[in-house]
Design a protein around this motif. Structure first.
Motif, PDB file in Angstrom:
ATOM      1  N   UNK A   1      25.088  -2.187 -58.649  1.00  0.00           N
ATOM      2  CA  UNK A   1      26.389  -2.739 -58.266  1.00  0.00           C
ATOM      3  C   UNK A   1      27.414  -1.611 -58.254  1.00  0.00           C
ATOM      4  N   UNK A   2      28.418  -1.783 -57.404  1.00  0.00           N
ATOM      5  CA  UNK A   2      29.516  -0.829 -57.369  1.00  0.00           C
ATOM      6  C   UNK A   2      30.811  -1.615 -57.199  1.00  0.00           C
ATOM      7  N   UNK A   3      31.629  -1.624 -58.266  1.00  0.00           N
ATOM      8  CA  UNK A   3      32.888  -2.354 -58.251  1.00  0.00           C
ATOM      9  C   UNK A   3      33.975  -1.409 -57.753  1.00  0.00           C
ATOM     10  N   UNK A   4      34.594  -1.742 -56.620  1.00  0.00           N
ATOM     11  CA  UNK A   4      35.546  -0.809 -55.993  1.00  0.00           C
ATOM     12  C   UNK A   4      36.918  -1.432 -55.830  1.00  0.00           C
ATOM     13  N   UNK A   5      37.941  -0.631 -56.131  1.00  0.00           N
ATOM     14  CA  UNK A   5      39.327  -1.071 -55.954  1.00  0.00           C
ATOM     15  C   UNK A   5      39.655  -1.178 -54.459  1.00  0.00           C
ATOM     16  N   UNK A   6      40.329  -2.259 -54.076  1.00  0.00           N
ATOM     17  CA  UNK A   6      40.722  -2.422 -52.665  1.00  0.00           C
ATOM     18  C   UNK A   6      41.730  -1.369 -52.238  1.00  0.00           C
ATOM     19  N   UNK A   7      42.623  -0.990 -53.168  1.00  0.00           N
ATOM     20  CA  UNK A   7      43.684  -0.042 -52.822  1.00  0.00           C
ATOM     21  C   UNK A   7      43.247   1.413 -52.937  1.00  0.00           C
ATOM     22  N   UNK A   8      41.964   1.625 -53.294  1.00  0.00           N
ATOM     23  CA  UNK A   8      41.392   2.972 -53.415  1.00  0.00           C
ATOM     24  C   UNK A   8      42.095   3.833 -54.468  1.00  0.00           C
ATOM     25  N   UNK A   9      42.789   3.195 -55.397  1.00  0.00           N
ATOM     26  CA  UNK A   9      43.411   3.928 -56.506  1.00  0.00           C
ATOM     27  C   UNK A   9      42.359   4.203 -57.578  1.00  0.00           C
ATOM     28  N   UNK A  10      42.444   5.383 -58.210  1.00  0.00           N
ATOM     29  CA  UNK A  10      41.471   5.744 -59.239  1.00  0.00           C
ATOM     30  C   UNK A  10      41.553   4.790 -60.429  1.00  0.00           C
ATOM     31  N   UNK A  11      40.376   4.466 -60.972  1.00  0.00           N
ATOM     32  CA  UNK A  11      40.317   3.626 -62.172  1.00  0.00           C
ATOM     33  C   UNK A  11      40.536   4.529 -63.387  1.00  0.00           C
ATOM     34  N   UNK A  12      41.506   4.166 -64.228  1.00  0.00           N
ATOM     35  CA  UNK A  12      41.851   4.993 -65.391  1.00  0.00           C
ATOM     36  C   UNK A  12      41.113   4.556 -66.647  1.00  0.00           C
ATOM     37  N   UNK A  13      40.733   3.266 -66.713  1.00  0.00           N
ATOM     38  CA  UNK A  13      39.986   2.768 -67.864  1.00  0.00           C
ATOM     39  C   UNK A  13      39.342   1.437 -67.493  1.00  0.00           C
TER      40      UNK A  13
END
Length: 793
Positions: free
Chosen positions: A56-68
């Motif tokens: 699985x790959x959980x991806x942000x729609x806004x392409x902002x980096x995940x910080x935690x």
């Protein structure tokens, strides 16, 4: 005989990929110990431990980096925080966002954790505040203020009845928060640098904290005081308590007191007795020489995280090079190893009896050996600078590597265990060794080419030492000043008698391996030669150059027999396939191309990489291919035999349709096969009919829009050749007459295609004008001859 029929390859399919899945940041293991969760830019990738695959790959729609992020103890809820100051709750098994809400923090969230009931979520922000959220009822329960700077660590006390939260920020203290009163009841002060990890004893009365100040502190939580300070003499990034239920005598545990494991900058696991503050066990890393690390630089073997896996009695560590290692206790044997990020892939070769492994050289001093079935990786230490090239002996259990440290090494795989060890090494070049080649008939010698412009021949030691013994030293038997610039590539002929070299000086040379005498020079490339390869069956040599071309040369008279052009940039690697009748090339344009030598035709172009494709190798059975790129991706390709059978069937169907004069269907099949030459054959068949112009018009106008775009693209190619330009012009007349400019401009790349038509069409017009003038002169002469002849009679 049917079994020996040679099938030309026309398609490879991507079989699997080894891609970057972790580039630093938080790593968490699910409580059932089946999955690893890790951040990679705007994604959280979920790796299945058993198979080594990203499931699985959980991806942000806004392409902002995940910080935690944090996974709940029941493994059901995943919450992520991004730079967009949003918290998102995910059903990670379905890859769906259940809900999202504003984090209230004014700046990004730096740390996050769930309590043991999976209902409370704590988030520590870069603004010095801590928020607590009820994820079931969906509201903020607490807002804890008082920390200074970034709150990089939050942890609930394992006894939920206490309702206590522990946190640490840049002031190096450990704050204890009473969630009933929302107040800080105590600050534990002992560290002088960032606190990196907390570990609670089973009874909840003792806390062990680790820090980058090279100490671990043992705290009595009843008295809120330090019981003991343990000097560990390294910056510690992780600490885990050993459970008292198992026998850890192999790890130096003899008493019943609390023992804990630390991981830090030295790259080894160590076990400590909390009562005596003594180190009772230090892990020994096999084949790991000390690296030359500049002061202030991070050792790539430094450990950044230490994660417990209590169910299976294992430990997981994460290195500074983004490798994840899983150890089985108490022996601390490496059970699995995953590479999160490969950096630039510079070379890759198949390894093992049936191509079960691949060995990879990346932009580092370590080699990586991947088992293709599980993606588990073995890291080989030995070189002290970037490894540039690899070559494998036949039957695949031994290979050689060379590096920027001016040395080359010989490695051997134990076919039973799969372990690889260095068995020999050699040095003697005065600059980086850019290419190495292994003998083909027997495991007898190596050849190396260097940036010092020389080629060296090395005899292998006889007998070779066993795996596990000390590497023996190799010395060069022959040294030759070969080129005026860097030697980029060396290769040995199938009979071990000839050597070819390619250089940055734009030449390739042929040598006799018996005495390194020069037999001839291949001149014709306008830029440096990146790769040279002998044909496995013919007496020819293939060269790939930075001028974007591939050339086939005769090794009898050193003449150029064929030139292949199609890459838009440097051609970096080439291999022969299909028993020497086809070539595969890779280039700086990120493309891989398959060529048929007899027809000079590019059969297929594969676009699976985003950057330079430095590495290319074919499998021992000629049905596999592997490519590696500067985009950190390794792609495994499989030859599609079903595609070949489908193509043969379609070709037969095409012949039947032409015989039956069903031109529309025939042209559709030619376009579906993406074969311009076959489409040209159909166009010529149509034009040869009595009403050819009307038939061509009727056929072309019945094509779908995408098929018309393909025919237009083919016509541009046909128009470049005087033999097929009339067919191209006939097609263009129909398309340009009956289609509006707006419709034509909708086709992909139309502008470029039409611009390419103009110079060749003008050239054809000039040629026809000259031909017409010549024919008029002939007609005039014929008329004059008739008149003169009549008067004489």
């Amino acid at each position: 005989m049917a079994g020996n029929t040679l099938l030309f390859k026309s398609n490879y399919a991507v079989s699997s990929k080894i891609e970057p899945f972790y580039k630093g940041g938080k790593v968490q293991i699910s409580h059932d110990e089946q999955y690893i969760f890790c951040t990679c830019g705007p994604k959280v990738n979920i790796l299945q431990i058993d198979t080594g695959k990203i499931i699985h790959s959980i991806e942000q729609d806004d392409q902002e980096d995940i910080t935690s992020f944090s996974l709940s103890p029941d493994d059901e809820v995943l919450v992520t925080a991004s730079r967009a100051l949003l918290l998102k709750q995910w059903d990670w098994k379905q890859e769906k966002c259940a809900r999202s809400w504003r984090a209230i923090h004014n700046v990004p969230v730096a740390s996050m954790t769930f309590d043991c009931t999976s209902t409370l979520l704590a988030t520590g922000g870069c603004d010095g505040t801590i928020k607590l959220w009820d994820v079931v009822k969906q509201y903020c329960t607490h807002n804890l203020k008082g920390s200074s700077g970034v709150v990089h660590l939050v942890e609930f006390h394992p006894d939920i009845s206490r309702l206590q939260l522990f946190s640490s920020s840049v002031d190096c203290g450990i704050r204890i928060w009473d969630l009933r009163t929302s107040k800080c009841i105590c600050v534990l002060e002992s560290h002088y640098s960032a606190v990196t990890a907390l570990a609670f004893s089973p009874d909840g009365q003792t806390l062990i904290s680790s820090g980058r100040d090279k100490i671990c502190s043992v705290w009595d939580l009843k008295k809120k005081a330090v019981k003991r300070t343990v000097p560990v003499y390294e910056a510690v990034e992780g600490v885990v308590l050993l459970p008292g239920t198992s026998d850890y005598s192999q790890m130096g545990v003899k008493g019943e007191g609390l023992h804990f494991v630390t991981a830090g900058s030295k790259g080894v696991l160590r076990v400590w007795d909390s009562s005596s503050a003594r180190c009772v066990f230090t892990q020994v890393l096999p084949d790991a020489p000390a690296l030359k690390i500049e002061e202030g630089d991070l050792d790539p073997r430094s450990l950044m995280h230490l994660l417990p896996m209590p169910r299976s009695n294992r430990l997981a560590t994460v290195t500074a090079e983004h490798n994840i290692l899983i150890y089985q206790m108490p022996a601390l044997t490496v059970q699995q190893q995953f590479v999160g990020y490969n950096d630039d892939v510079l070379d890759v070769k198949f390894l093992g009896k049936d191509d079960t492994h691949i060995v990879v050289a990346t932009n580092s001093s370590q080699l990586k050996v991947f088992e293709l079935a599980t993606n588990s990786c073995q890291i080989l230490y030995g070189h002290t600078d970037t490894i540039l090239s690899i070559d494998v002996f036949r039957k695949g259990s031994m290979f050689a590597s060379c590096a920027k440290d001016n040395s080359l090494r010989l490695w051997k795989m134990d076919l039973k265990s799969g372990h690889v060890r260095c068995v020999a090494q050699g040095s003697g070049h005065s600059n980086a060794v850019g290419s190495v080649a292994c003998s083909r008939l027997k495991k007898a010698f190596l050849v190396s080419g260097s940036q010092d412009c020389t080629i060296k021949v090395w005899d292998l030691p006889d007998p070779l030492p066993d795996v596990g013994c000390e590497p023996v030293l190799m010395t060069a038997r022959l040294t030759e000043k070969a080129h005026d610039k860097d030697v980029n590539s060396v290769t040995i002929s199938p009979n071990d008698k000839l050597l070819a070299s390619g250089s940055q000086d734009r030449t390739a040379k042929l040598w006799s391996l018996a005495d390194m005498s020069l037999l001839g020079v291949f001149r014709g490339h306008s830029r440096g030669v990146w790769c040279v390869q002998f044909s496995p069956v013919d007496q020819v040599l293939a060269t790939a150059s930075a001028d974007g071309s591939i050339k086939i040369w005769s090794i009898q008279d050193f003449s150029c027999l064929k030139t292949f052009e199609g890459h838009d940039a440097s051609v970096l690697k080439i291999i022969f396939v299909s028993r020497g009748t086809q070539l595969v090339s890779s280039g700086s344009d990120g493309l891989v191309k398959l060529w048929t030598i007899k027809t000079n035709e590019c059969v297929k172009t594969f676009d699976a990489h985003q950057d330079k494709v430095w590495a290319l190798h074919g499998g021992s059975k000629d049905d596999l291919m592997v490519t590696g790129s500067a985009d950190s991706t390794i792609t495994l390709w499989k030859f599609e035999r079903l595609w070949i059978l489908w193509c043969v069937h379609r070709q037969q169907e095409l012949s039947n349709l032409l015989h039956e004069k069903k031109y529309l269907k025939a042209l559709g099949i030619a376009i579906s096969l993406d074969q311009p030459h076959t489409a040209l054959r159909v166009i010529r068949e149509i034009r040869q009919q009595e009403d050819g112009i009307q038939e061509l018009e009727k056929t072309l106008l019945k094509l779908r829009q995408d098929q018309k775009a393909s025919v237009l693209r083919y016509s541009v190619v046909w128009n470049t050749n005087s033999r097929s330009c009339l067919d191209a012009q006939a097609v263009l007349q129909v398309l340009l007459t009956h289609l509006s400019p707006e419709e034509i401009l909708q086709y992909q790349g139309t502008r470029t295609h039409l611009e390419g038509l103009i110079p060749y069409t003008e050239r054809h017009m000039q040629r026809i004008s000259r031909l017409l003038q010549a024919s008029m002169f002939l007609d005039y002469m014929w008329q004059k001859m008739r008149i003169t002849g009549g008067i004489d009679r």
